[in-house]
Design an enzyme around this catalytic site. Sequence first.
Site, short mmCIF file in Angstrom:
data_model
loop_
_atom_site.label_atom_id
_atom_site.label_comp_id
_atom_site.label_asym_id
_atom_site.label_seq_id
_atom_site.Cartn_x
_atom_site.Cartn_y
_atom_site.Cartn_z
N SER A 1 37.87 18.52 49.39
CA SER A 1 38.98 17.57 49.31
C SER A 1 39.75 17.88 48.03
O SER A 1 39.22 18.51 47.10
CB SER A 1 38.44 16.14 49.25
N TYR B 1 32.70 9.69 45.67
CA TYR B 1 33.35 10.64 46.58
C TYR B 1 33.67 11.94 45.85
O TYR B 1 33.41 13.03 46.36
CB TYR B 1 34.62 10.02 47.15
#
Length: 245
Positions: free
Chosen positions: A139, A152
């Site tokens: 990501s 995350y």
Amino acid sequence: MPYDFKGKVCLITGAGSGIGRATALKIASLGATLSIQDINHDSVSETHRMIGENTYSEQSDISSSEACPKFVENTIKALGRLDFVFNCAGINPTGIDLTDTTDEYFDKLVATNLKGTFAITRAAIPHLKPGSSIVNVSSIMGVSVASRMSVYCMTKFGINGFTKSMALELGPKGIRINAVAPGYIDTPTNAGVVAGGDAVKKQEEKSGMGRMGTAAEIADVVAFLFSDEARYMNGSVVEITGGRT
């Protein structure tokens, strides 16, 4: 057709929607046979229907250490070989202060985003031959950071480190491994898309191209990374962000 994947078998986790589904459709369109997985039975069944009959699919949970090797084993039994692996299954973040972050939330993200990628890769390696390729989903939050996204970010930075280390381990065997780091992509699980309205506008404004990306645009890069056109790319983390600021 830019690449010819006829005779190849590609395993994809998280293929029930978004980037996983778009990549399954892309790789199938290039001639590969697909083995697809998702935690949602109806979603993975729909992707299977969209691809066609010559596909293996199953509902399973990659956060389970038992389910991952079973999925790989079932793929080999059904399709006879394995050439490409796309570790796409993951959980998108919720903005939470660290002091409010529960053990359950931490365990859920780590088990799916990190352990699932580890377990699928570990199970797949014995079946991969020289010329095979793995792509992991990282990501932009594995390259940059944002407040209230610590867990995350931890998982996605971890994916990048795992990818680069495995590139050194697998490269001498003729197996390449890379990662894609998407920015704001228009998928059903994107928090901005779920919230709608101003949340979408804010994400669009952060892109140099003034819009969100599409799942198909990520799939195109994954196909390139699997192809011989990317034959000297190993351990790379490819940002696909539209020029995110």
